[in-house]
Design a protein around this motif. Structure first.
Motif, PDB file in Angstrom:
ATOM      1  N   ARG A   9       0.831  -1.283   0.091  1.00 60.35           N
ATOM      2  CA  ARG A   9      -0.051  -0.067  -0.230  1.00 60.35           C
ATOM      3  C   ARG A   9       0.757   1.517   0.010  1.00 60.35           C
ATOM      4  O   ARG A   9       0.707   2.127  -0.838  1.00 60.35           O
ATOM      5  N   ALA A  10       1.995   1.491   0.864  1.00 57.48           N
ATOM      6  CA  ALA A  10       2.573   2.570   1.156  1.00 57.48           C
ATOM      7  C   ALA A  10       3.457   2.695  -0.426  1.00 57.48           C
ATOM      8  O   ALA A  10       3.541   3.847  -0.852  1.00 57.48           O
ATOM      9  N   LEU A  11       3.926   1.638  -0.893  1.00 55.53           N
ATOM     10  CA  LEU A  11       4.760   1.664  -2.252  1.00 55.53           C
ATOM     11  C   LEU A  11       4.075   2.292  -3.313  1.00 55.53           C
ATOM     12  O   LEU A  11       4.596   2.983  -4.036  1.00 55.53           O
ATOM     13  N   VAL A  12       2.807   1.736  -3.369  1.00 54.20           N
ATOM     14  CA  VAL A  12       1.751   2.602  -4.463  1.00 54.20           C
ATOM     15  C   VAL A  12       1.530   3.626  -4.231  1.00 54.20           C
ATOM     16  O   VAL A  12       1.504   4.396  -5.064  1.00 54.20           O
ATOM     17  N   ALA A  13       1.094   4.134  -2.938  1.00 53.63           N
ATOM     18  CA  ALA A  13       0.803   5.415  -2.659  1.00 53.63           C
ATOM     19  C   ALA A  13       1.960   6.393  -2.686  1.00 53.63           C
ATOM     20  O   ALA A  13       1.698   7.624  -3.274  1.00 53.63           O
ATOM     21  N   SER A  14       3.157   5.762  -2.664  1.00 57.16           N
ATOM     22  CA  SER A  14       4.280   6.930  -2.779  1.00 57.16           C
ATOM     23  C   SER A  14       4.458   7.184  -4.095  1.00 57.16           C
ATOM     24  O   SER A  14       5.100   8.523  -4.543  1.00 57.16           O
ATOM     25  N   THR A  15       3.711   6.666  -5.114  1.00 55.65           N
ATOM     26  CA  THR A  15       4.068   7.088  -6.530  1.00 55.65           C
ATOM     27  C   THR A  15       3.198   8.517  -6.707  1.00 55.65           C
ATOM     28  O   THR A  15       3.720   9.073  -7.575  1.00 55.65           O
ATOM     29  N   PRO A 152      10.020   5.940  -2.726  1.00 55.55           N
ATOM     30  CA  PRO A 152       9.507   4.613  -2.844  1.00 55.55           C
ATOM     31  C   PRO A 152      10.171   3.654  -1.944  1.00 55.55           C
ATOM     32  O   PRO A 152       9.674   2.446  -1.583  1.00 55.55           O
ATOM     33  N   MET A 153      11.463   3.591  -1.798  1.00 55.97           N
ATOM     34  CA  MET A 153      12.307   2.883  -0.980  1.00 55.97           C
ATOM     35  C   MET A 153      11.774   2.864   0.426  1.00 55.97           C
ATOM     36  O   MET A 153      11.529   1.715   1.071  1.00 55.97           O
ATOM     37  N   ALA A 154      11.543   4.101   0.892  1.00 56.76           N
ATOM     38  CA  ALA A 154      11.169   4.081   2.353  1.00 56.76           C
ATOM     39  C   ALA A 154       9.954   3.666   2.425  1.00 56.76           C
ATOM     40  O   ALA A 154       9.576   2.969   3.584  1.00 56.76           O
ATOM     41  N   ALA A 155       8.933   3.830   1.391  1.00 59.40           N
ATOM     42  CA  ALA A 155       7.453   3.456   1.559  1.00 59.40           C
ATOM     43  C   ALA A 155       7.584   1.957   1.623  1.00 59.40           C
ATOM     44  O   ALA A 155       6.894   1.216   2.532  1.00 59.40           O
ATOM     45  N   ALA A 156       8.354   1.021   0.789  1.00 59.34           N
ATOM     46  CA  ALA A 156       8.539  -0.218   0.560  1.00 59.34           C
ATOM     47  C   ALA A 156       8.748  -0.867   2.115  1.00 59.34           C
ATOM     48  O   ALA A 156       8.365  -1.912   2.567  1.00 59.34           O
ATOM     49  N   LEU A 204      14.199  14.093   4.216  1.00 60.18           N
ATOM     50  CA  LEU A 204      12.668  14.203   3.924  1.00 60.18           C
ATOM     51  C   LEU A 204      12.159  13.055   3.202  1.00 60.18           C
ATOM     52  O   LEU A 204      10.975  12.739   3.412  1.00 60.18           O
ATOM     53  N   SER A 205      12.683  12.335   2.289  1.00 56.37           N
ATOM     54  CA  SER A 205      12.268  11.109   1.753  1.00 56.37           C
ATOM     55  C   SER A 205      11.573  10.120   2.670  1.00 56.37           C
ATOM     56  O   SER A 205      10.940   9.371   2.281  1.00 56.37           O
ATOM     57  N   PHE A 206      12.562   9.848   3.762  1.00 51.69           N
ATOM     58  CA  PHE A 206      12.097   8.824   4.574  1.00 51.69           C
ATOM     59  C   PHE A 206      10.774   9.181   5.296  1.00 51.69           C
ATOM     60  O   PHE A 206       9.971   8.305   5.424  1.00 51.69           O
ATOM     61  N   TYR A 207      10.533  10.419   5.375  1.00 55.68           N
ATOM     62  CA  TYR A 207       9.403  10.934   6.148  1.00 55.68           C
ATOM     63  C   TYR A 207       8.266  10.676   5.173  1.00 55.68           C
ATOM     64  O   TYR A 207       7.169  10.609   5.344  1.00 55.68           O
TER      65      TYR A 207
END
Length: 288
Positions: A9-15, A152-156, A204-207
């Motif tokens: 879910r987070a990986l898809v949402a990070s798009t 996307p890495m952080a989301a995954a 920032l990307s990790f957040y």
């Protein structure tokens, strides 16, 4: 998010952030091209309109997507069982105001830090530090590319170990790197400001990574769209004013670190929201 597999879910949402950064990056590349092809005065007088004419065609694509995109399984299930709110705005503000406040606090750091990195720093370099436009654009473009790669890495990762650990890590990285990064930005040259922006982009990307999924998981299906929309747009609207407000205060006080104080305040707000955040990466949202 509601279309995504629960484990991604987070990986898809990070798009959503990746596509937003792609749009900004395309705009920067267009600006850079115009500045190379045309004199500065022509860019300022009329050529700046060219990108707006070109991008207007994207509205047709957006309209097509909006008209023909199928509803999510969660929405269809809620509609089938008459579990959609007839007054979503009222329900958001009256019955779920605590979730709205929590989501605003969560997103406040995104709004301030993102607009600082993407908008404020570029303008600051050009108008205050007197960098050539092309150098500021190149640094800004590299920053966006890093965000597009790391988010996307952080989301995954958050899909595997949870939203809270990655959100906390992102906030801590922002807190630890914010002042050193601004210090590097003020040192001059090309490499140190570039390094400054790269550090801030990674932090920032990790957040950013878990954020869209975390916001969506806060709200039940019956008001999810309205709740996220209200929280996001209110906070993004205030964050969007930060570059203008920051320049005004900086000129009054001469304090180049003022923007960091503001981001630090939102860091405290976001950390307090995370304290009350219930881990949601395994939350079932289809029947919620």
């Amino acid at each position: 998010i509601e279309h995504a597999h629960p484990e991604h879910r987070a990986l898809v949402a990070s798009t959503t952030y990746v596509s937003m950064c792609m749009g900004i990056l395309l705009g920067l590349i267009t600006e850079l091209g115009l500045r190379f092809m045309l004199p500065e005065n022509e860019v300022e007088e009329w050529a700046w309109r060219i990108p707006f004419v070109c991008v207007s065609l994207m509205g047709v694509i957006g309209l097509y997507i909006r008209l023909f995109l199928s509803e999510s399984p969660a929405y269809k299930y809620a509609k089938l069982h008459s579990n959609l709110s007839a007054t979503p705005i009222r329900d958001v503000f009256v019955k779920n105001y605590h979730i709205v406040l929590q989501s605003i606090a969560l997103y406040s750091t995104v709004a301030t830090a993102f607009y600082t990195i993407v908008i404020y720093v570029k303008n600051f370099m050009q108008t205050i530090l007197f960098y050539p436009a092309y150098e500021a654009i190149i640094i800004n473009s590299i920053t966006l590319i890093i965000i597009m790669l790391v988010t996307p890495m952080a989301a995954a990762i958050s899909d595997k170990i949870g939203r809270i650990p990655i959100l906390v890590l992102g906030l801590l990285l922002i807190v630890v790197t914010l002042y050193p990064a601004l210090w590097l930005l003020l040192r001059g040259g090309f490499i140190l400001p570039l390094l400054s922006q790269m550090i801030m982009a990674v932090a920032l990307s990790f957040y950013l990574g878990p954020m869209p999924a975390a916001l969506a998981e806060l709200f039940p299906t019956r008001i999810r769209f309205t709740g996220v929309a209200v929280s996001y747009n209110f906070t993004a609207g205030l964050g969007g004013l930060l570059p203008l407000f920051g320049f005004y205060v900086m000129k009054l006080t001469g304090d180049y670190y003022f923007i960091a104080y503001f981001i630090s305040i939102t860091n405290v707000l976001s950390m307090s929201a995370i304290f009350f955040f219930k881990e949601s990466y395994r939350k079932e949202i289809l029947y919620n």
